[in-house]
Write an enzyme that holds these catalytic residues in place. Structure first.
Site, PDB file in Angstrom:
ATOM      1  N   THR A 207       0.835  -1.196   0.000  1.00 43.79           N
ATOM      2  CA  THR A 207       0.000   0.000   0.000  1.00 43.79           C
ATOM      3  C   THR A 207       0.873   1.251   0.000  1.00 43.79           C
ATOM      4  O   THR A 207       1.929   1.269   0.635  1.00 43.79           O
ATOM      5  CB  THR A 207      -0.909   0.008   1.240  1.00 43.79           C
ATOM      6  OG1 THR A 207      -1.688  -1.188   1.246  1.00 43.79           O
ATOM      7  CG2 THR A 207      -1.818   1.216   1.256  1.00 43.79           C
TER       8      THR A 207
ATOM      9  N   ARG B  38     -11.987  -9.871  -1.969  1.00 44.56           N
ATOM     10  CA  ARG B  38     -11.680  -9.205  -0.686  1.00 44.56           C
ATOM     11  C   ARG B  38     -11.243  -7.757  -0.919  1.00 44.56           C
ATOM     12  O   ARG B  38     -10.452  -7.474  -1.809  1.00 44.56           O
ATOM     13  CB  ARG B  38     -10.579  -9.986   0.022  1.00 44.56           C
ATOM     14  CG  ARG B  38     -10.111  -9.389   1.358  1.00 44.56           C
ATOM     15  CD  ARG B  38      -8.902  -8.504   1.188  1.00 44.56           C
ATOM     16  NE  ARG B  38      -8.381  -8.064   2.491  1.00 44.56           N
ATOM     17  CZ  ARG B  38      -7.428  -7.155   2.632  1.00 44.56           C
ATOM     18  NH1 ARG B  38      -6.894  -6.577   1.576  1.00 44.56           N
ATOM     19  NH2 ARG B  38      -7.012  -6.819   3.829  1.00 44.56           N
TER      20      ARG B  38
ATOM     21  N   GLY C 287      -1.647  -1.292   6.440  1.00 42.33           N
ATOM     22  CA  GLY C 287      -1.543  -2.383   7.402  1.00 42.33           C
ATOM     23  C   GLY C 287      -2.620  -3.424   7.180  1.00 42.33           C
ATOM     24  O   GLY C 287      -2.971  -3.712   6.035  1.00 42.33           O
TER      25      GLY C 287
END
Lengths: 133, 178
Positions: free
Chosen positions: A1, A29, A52
């Protein structure tokens, strides 16, 4: 990310986040990144981007909660980020970058590391990877 | 402080044993992204321009899990998510499950500025992209050997897990990153 937050010369704040998700993810997902208020949020008080464990970050509506703690709770930006990391989330779950309307920058995590960097108009600059740097 | 910018490239367990050359690549990539934001803001650009340009820079860097360098899904493909928000207007744009958009953050900005909506997913997000001029790529544009090997290891482990049952939380906890 990856993510970025910014304050410009006109006093406007913005946040953006982008990700490839979680390795080997299944069944469509989706994590926190595209969920406005969880992984990405900006208003007139603060701009926040998260990284995270997406499910945990979503459960705490993390980015919006940080901004709300500053706006309504009397927290400094540092205190708000730390509250999420220490009181709402468990160790090894997340990292946040945030900037407020006064140009205060916070980059903190409860993981061993977070690739991160910042700079402001006063020349304060940081580029770090591990928490103890 | 007249302007400020901060960025991240993911959080998690990052080995302290990274070879110096790899470690330097990460520092160089972060430095480059910081400079990108600095240039935009120093020249009077908007916070919105700064975050888009910084994230685009990081999406194009194969070291980070976004854009080129994204991790693999269980099907061996890449699915990308992105979001952007303008604090001055509270407007936002977001996408999930993109497969052919080179820089998802730029499409998120188009969603925010040009559509009546905030969030598109999957095939709908791709169809929305068809109506714009964002740069498109084949899905293998996002391939990197490092992520491929990481995915192969995850596949092997997932087969082990199915034999010995582990909860999704244990499984995710073992390999969460960014």
């Amino acid at each position: 990310t990856v993510g970025a937050v910014a304050l410009d010369m006109n006093g406007n704040l913005a946040a953006a986040t982008s990700t490839g998700g979680m390795t080997n993810k299944q069944f469509g997902r989706v994590g926190d990144v595209p969920i406005i208020g969880s992984g990405t949020f900006a208003n007139h008080v603060a701009a926040v981007s998260a990284t995270g464990w997406g499910e945990k970050i979503m459960q705490q509506v993390s980015a919006n909660t940080i901004a709300n703690l500053v706006e309504f709770g009397g927290y400094s930006l540092q205190e708000a980020v730390d509250y999420l990391l220490e009181e709402r989330l468990q160790p090894d779950e997340a990292g946040f970058i945030a900037v407020d309307s006064e140009g205060n920058i916070v980059m903190n995590m409860n993981t061993p590391g977070m690739f991160r960097g910042s700079i402001d108009s006063r020349g304060n600059k940081e580029v770090k990877i591990w928490i103890e740097e | 402080v007249e302007w400020a910018v901060a960025l991240h490239g993911g959080a998690g367990t990052i080995s302290q044993d990274l070879p110096d050359s790899v470690r330097q690549q990460y520092y160089d990539g972060l430095e480059q992204a910081v400079r990108t934001g600095q240039i935009v803001l120093r020249e009077g650009g908007s916070a919105l321009d700064a975050v888009e340009q910084v994230v685009k820079n990081l999406e194009d860097n194969p070291l980070f899990n976004a854009g080129r360098g994204s991790v693999f899904t269980s099907e061996g493909t890449h699915e990308l998510d992105a979001a952007i928000m303008d604090g001055s207007t509270m407007e936002a744009g977001a996408l999930t499950g993109l497969t052919t958009v080179k820089n998802p953050v730029s499409l998120a900005r188009i969603v925010m500025e040009q559509s009546n909506h905030i969030f598109f997913s999957g095939q709908g997000a791709e169809q929305y992209a068809d109506q714009t001029d964002v740069q498109r790529v084949e899905n293998d544009h996002f391939f990197t050997q490092n992520r491929y090997e990481q995915w192969q290891r995850a596949q092997e482990q997932s087969h082990l897990y199915s034999d010995t049952y582990r909860s999704i939380y244990e499984s995710v906890n073992a390999d969460k990153f960014g």
